[in-house]
Enzyme design. Structure first.
Site, PDB file in Angstrom:
ATOM      1  N   HIS A   7       6.010 -94.630   0.864  1.00 48.99           N
ATOM      2  CA  HIS A   7       6.007 -95.322   2.154  1.00 48.99           C
ATOM      3  C   HIS A   7       5.270 -94.508   3.205  1.00 48.99           C
ATOM      4  O   HIS A   7       5.056 -93.311   3.055  1.00 48.99           O
ATOM      5  CB  HIS A   7       7.421 -95.665   2.639  1.00 48.99           C
ATOM      6  CG  HIS A   7       8.336 -94.494   2.857  1.00 48.99           C
ATOM      7  ND1 HIS A   7       9.157 -94.004   1.877  1.00 48.99           N
ATOM      8  CD2 HIS A   7       8.555 -93.711   3.945  1.00 48.99           C
ATOM      9  CE1 HIS A   7       9.855 -92.976   2.353  1.00 48.99           C
ATOM     10  NE2 HIS A   7       9.501 -92.773   3.604  1.00 48.99           N
ATOM     11  N   GLU A 130       6.862 -86.157   3.120  1.00 46.47           N
ATOM     12  CA  GLU A 130       8.173 -86.283   2.480  1.00 46.47           C
ATOM     13  C   GLU A 130       7.942 -86.423   0.983  1.00 46.47           C
ATOM     14  O   GLU A 130       7.047 -87.166   0.569  1.00 46.47           O
ATOM     15  CB  GLU A 130       8.891 -87.532   3.026  1.00 46.47           C
ATOM     16  CG  GLU A 130      10.254 -87.789   2.403  1.00 46.47           C
ATOM     17  CD  GLU A 130      10.939 -89.045   2.966  1.00 46.47           C
ATOM     18  OE1 GLU A 130      10.244 -89.912   3.545  1.00 46.47           O
ATOM     19  OE2 GLU A 130      12.168 -89.139   2.823  1.00 46.47           O
TER      20      GLU A 130
END
Ligand code: CO
Length: 134
Positions: A7, A130
């Site tokens: 994402h 991340e």
């Protein structure tokens, strides 16, 4: 080593407004808000055919995205999330190569209930990264 882009995360001061933009203006599928007190954010996920977009707003007094939004009141791209098979092995490899993890470097549970950790933007062209174990 890294796999799919899982994402792209966008920080916003006004989650309801961001949801409205994605749902009503862009016609996207948007999840219900999820509070993540440990991460200091409330998130929703926008599901697109090839990727998700994480919209996140500060939660609580010490949100890690508060400074980001102070510098960019209109919001903006906050991080990219790459999938990895083994988050501990990925972290160790990155640290051995000169990168650094944020915090104590130990994975925590992310918005999908899977282990995540964050890598310092200084090592990745100014972009917070991340890692999520899938
Ligand atoms: Co994320």
């Amino acid at each position: 080593m890294i796999g799919k882009l899982n994402h792209v995360a966008i920080a916003t001061a006004d989650l309801a407004e961001a949801v409205k933009v994605y749902r009503e203006m862009l016609g996207a599928e948007v999840s219900a808000p999820l509070d993540l007190p440990r991460h200091g954010v409330t998130t929703v996920f926008v599901t697109l055919p090839n990727i998700k977009i994480e919209l996140m707003a500060p939660l609580g007094d010490n949100s890690p995205i508060a400074n980001f939004l102070a510098r960019r009141p209109a919001g903006g791209m906050h991080h990219l999330c790459f999938e990895v098979d083994d988050i501990t092995a990925a972290r160790d490899r990155i640290i051995a190569a000169g990168g650094s993890a944020l915090g104590d470097g130990k994975p925590t549970t992310g918005a999908h209930g899977k282990p995540v950790l964050f890598l310092h933007p200084k090592d990745f062209c100014g972009t917070l990264i991340e890692l999520e174990e899938v």
